[in-house]
Design a protein around this motif. Sequence first.
Motif, PDB file in Angstrom:
ATOM      1  N   MET A   1       0.840  -1.189   0.000  1.00  0.00           N
ATOM      2  CA  MET A   1       0.000   0.000   0.000  1.00  0.00           C
ATOM      3  C   MET A   1       0.884   1.252   0.000  1.00  0.00           C
ATOM      4  O   MET A   1       2.062   1.160   0.313  1.00  0.00           O
ATOM      5  CB  MET A   1      -0.895  -0.018   1.239  1.00  0.00           C
ATOM      6  CG  MET A   1      -1.995  -1.076   1.106  1.00  0.00           C
ATOM      7  SD  MET A   1      -3.128  -1.115   2.492  1.00  0.00           S
ATOM      8  CE  MET A   1      -2.086  -1.859   3.739  1.00  0.00           C
ATOM      9  N   ILE A   2       0.257   2.366  -0.319  1.00  0.00           N
ATOM     10  CA  ILE A   2       1.015   3.631  -0.317  1.00  0.00           C
ATOM     11  C   ILE A   2       0.650   4.412   0.948  1.00  0.00           C
ATOM     12  O   ILE A   2      -0.528   4.641   1.220  1.00  0.00           O
ATOM     13  CB  ILE A   2       0.687   4.460  -1.572  1.00  0.00           C
ATOM     14  CG1 ILE A   2       1.178   3.728  -2.823  1.00  0.00           C
ATOM     15  CG2 ILE A   2       1.290   5.858  -1.468  1.00  0.00           C
ATOM     16  CD1 ILE A   2       0.842   4.410  -4.132  1.00  0.00           C
ATOM     17  N   ILE A   3       1.661   4.774   1.710  1.00  0.00           N
ATOM     18  CA  ILE A   3       1.449   5.572   2.919  1.00  0.00           C
ATOM     19  C   ILE A   3       2.230   6.863   2.682  1.00  0.00           C
ATOM     20  O   ILE A   3       3.465   6.853   2.646  1.00  0.00           O
ATOM     21  CB  ILE A   3       1.968   4.845   4.195  1.00  0.00           C
ATOM     22  CG1 ILE A   3       1.421   3.411   4.281  1.00  0.00           C
ATOM     23  CG2 ILE A   3       1.649   5.657   5.444  1.00  0.00           C
ATOM     24  CD1 ILE A   3      -0.092   3.281   4.432  1.00  0.00           C
ATOM     25  N   ALA A   4       1.483   7.944   2.469  1.00  0.00           N
ATOM     26  CA  ALA A   4       2.128   9.196   2.063  1.00  0.00           C
ATOM     27  C   ALA A   4       1.916  10.293   3.094  1.00  0.00           C
ATOM     28  O   ALA A   4       0.851  10.398   3.698  1.00  0.00           O
ATOM     29  CB  ALA A   4       1.560   9.643   0.719  1.00  0.00           C
ATOM     30  N   SER A   5       2.950  11.090   3.266  1.00  0.00           N
ATOM     31  CA  SER A   5       2.879  12.247   4.152  1.00  0.00           C
ATOM     32  C   SER A   5       2.993  13.515   3.323  1.00  0.00           C
ATOM     33  O   SER A   5       3.875  13.633   2.472  1.00  0.00           O
ATOM     34  CB  SER A   5       4.046  12.200   5.153  1.00  0.00           C
ATOM     35  OG  SER A   5       4.180  13.448   5.816  1.00  0.00           O
ATOM     36  N   ASN A   6       2.095  14.452   3.588  1.00  0.00           N
ATOM     37  CA  ASN A   6       2.150  15.750   2.917  1.00  0.00           C
ATOM     38  C   ASN A   6       2.544  16.789   3.964  1.00  0.00           C
ATOM     39  O   ASN A   6       1.773  17.100   4.860  1.00  0.00           O
ATOM     40  CB  ASN A   6       0.759  16.069   2.327  1.00  0.00           C
ATOM     41  CG  ASN A   6       0.720  17.421   1.652  1.00  0.00           C
ATOM     42  OD1 ASN A   6       1.753  18.063   1.456  1.00  0.00           O
ATOM     43  ND2 ASN A   6      -0.470  17.870   1.293  1.00  0.00           N
ATOM     44  N   PHE A   7       3.759  17.309   3.833  1.00  0.00           N
ATOM     45  CA  PHE A   7       4.252  18.285   4.817  1.00  0.00           C
ATOM     46  C   PHE A   7       3.563  19.646   4.675  1.00  0.00           C
ATOM     47  O   PHE A   7       3.634  20.459   5.577  1.00  0.00           O
ATOM     48  CB  PHE A   7       5.752  18.519   4.610  1.00  0.00           C
ATOM     49  CG  PHE A   7       6.659  17.470   5.222  1.00  0.00           C
ATOM     50  CD1 PHE A   7       6.176  16.287   5.729  1.00  0.00           C
ATOM     51  CD2 PHE A   7       8.034  17.703   5.283  1.00  0.00           C
ATOM     52  CE1 PHE A   7       7.042  15.346   6.295  1.00  0.00           C
ATOM     53  CE2 PHE A   7       8.899  16.782   5.840  1.00  0.00           C
ATOM     54  CZ  PHE A   7       8.407  15.596   6.350  1.00  0.00           C
ATOM     55  N   LYS A   8       2.978  19.889   3.508  1.00  0.00           N
ATOM     56  CA  LYS A   8       2.401  21.209   3.218  1.00  0.00           C
ATOM     57  C   LYS A   8       3.479  22.285   3.478  1.00  0.00           C
ATOM     58  O   LYS A   8       4.605  22.109   3.069  1.00  0.00           O
ATOM     59  CB  LYS A   8       1.130  21.458   4.023  1.00  0.00           C
ATOM     60  CG  LYS A   8       0.124  20.309   3.913  1.00  0.00           C
ATOM     61  CD  LYS A   8      -1.207  20.684   4.447  1.00  0.00           C
ATOM     62  CE  LYS A   8      -2.070  19.446   4.593  1.00  0.00           C
ATOM     63  NZ  LYS A   8      -3.474  19.746   4.766  1.00  0.00           N
ATOM     64  N   THR A   9       3.116  23.343   4.241  1.00  0.00           N
ATOM     65  CA  THR A   9       4.059  24.459   4.425  1.00  0.00           C
ATOM     66  C   THR A   9       4.721  24.341   5.799  1.00  0.00           C
ATOM     67  O   THR A   9       4.753  25.306   6.572  1.00  0.00           O
ATOM     68  CB  THR A   9       3.295  25.791   4.265  1.00  0.00           C
ATOM     69  OG1 THR A   9       2.323  25.626   3.232  1.00  0.00           O
ATOM     70  CG2 THR A   9       4.213  26.936   3.863  1.00  0.00           C
ATOM     71  N   ASN A  10       5.174  23.157   6.092  1.00  0.00           N
ATOM     72  CA  ASN A  10       5.788  22.880   7.391  1.00  0.00           C
ATOM     73  C   ASN A  10       7.157  22.248   7.171  1.00  0.00           C
ATOM     74  O   ASN A  10       7.412  21.701   6.114  1.00  0.00           O
ATOM     75  CB  ASN A  10       4.912  21.916   8.192  1.00  0.00           C
ATOM     76  CG  ASN A  10       3.546  22.522   8.447  1.00  0.00           C
ATOM     77  OD1 ASN A  10       3.408  23.445   9.237  1.00  0.00           O
ATOM     78  ND2 ASN A  10       2.530  22.042   7.737  1.00  0.00           N
TER      79      ASN A  10
END
Length: 237
Positions: A1-10
């Motif tokens: 499976m894909i486990i993704a993190s989006n840091f955005k503006t951090n």
Amino acid sequence: MIIASNFKTNYTRGSAKAFIKEIQTFVSHTKSEQNVRIFAPFTALDRFDEIQNIKVGAQNFYPIQSGSYTGEIGFEQLEEFGIDTVLIGHSERRHILKESQSFIAAKYDFAKAREVEIVYCIGEPQEIRMQGIDAIMSYLWEQFEGIDIHYDRLVIAYEPVWAIGTGLSASLEDIEEVLTRLQEKLSAPLLYGGSVKVENIESILNVKACEGVLVGTASWNEKAFCEMIRIADTVKK
Ligand code: PEP
């Protein structure tokens, strides 16, 4: 499976590097089978150690190789770091930064021509959700205008706008219903995003049509993100 993190503006360059290192160590030690993605800010991109199944990706780019687009990042700047996965269509870019569907499609075509993985985000706002499943699906299908759904490196993230960053995840029934309907026309892997956290990731990953998650807020803690990867390893599909 894909486990993704989006840091955005951090995260700064330094703190992102430390985070990525910790995730790499965890994934190698546990021999995790998950495909981990970390969408870091541009300033944190770098050539990181190559660990199988982990890719650091870009949250955005301007659809140009290089040129005169002051303040934008073209593909040449991503290629310098070997970026092989990009986010396109995130609701914050659609709604806050006012990206039109035609601009999103232009970015999609550009990334597709470079043969990188595209995590393509779609999702309905609250007022559409209130109108029921037919309204939701027609809204979502409009977000595929100009998008080649047969691209073989496409991953789709269904992220209801009202669930992003609010702490309110969609119900398992709602996730299942939308993903199952998307599956009728799409063969790309389907992720869910919207207030995924340690407490709900297991049940979300157990939704039959769900092949992973895109996580914002709850992933901005190395220990919690590692725990989500560990839980994903226990889910057998
Ligand atoms: C996101 O930014 O894609 C997201 C799903 O955020 P959060 O997990 O904070 O809802």
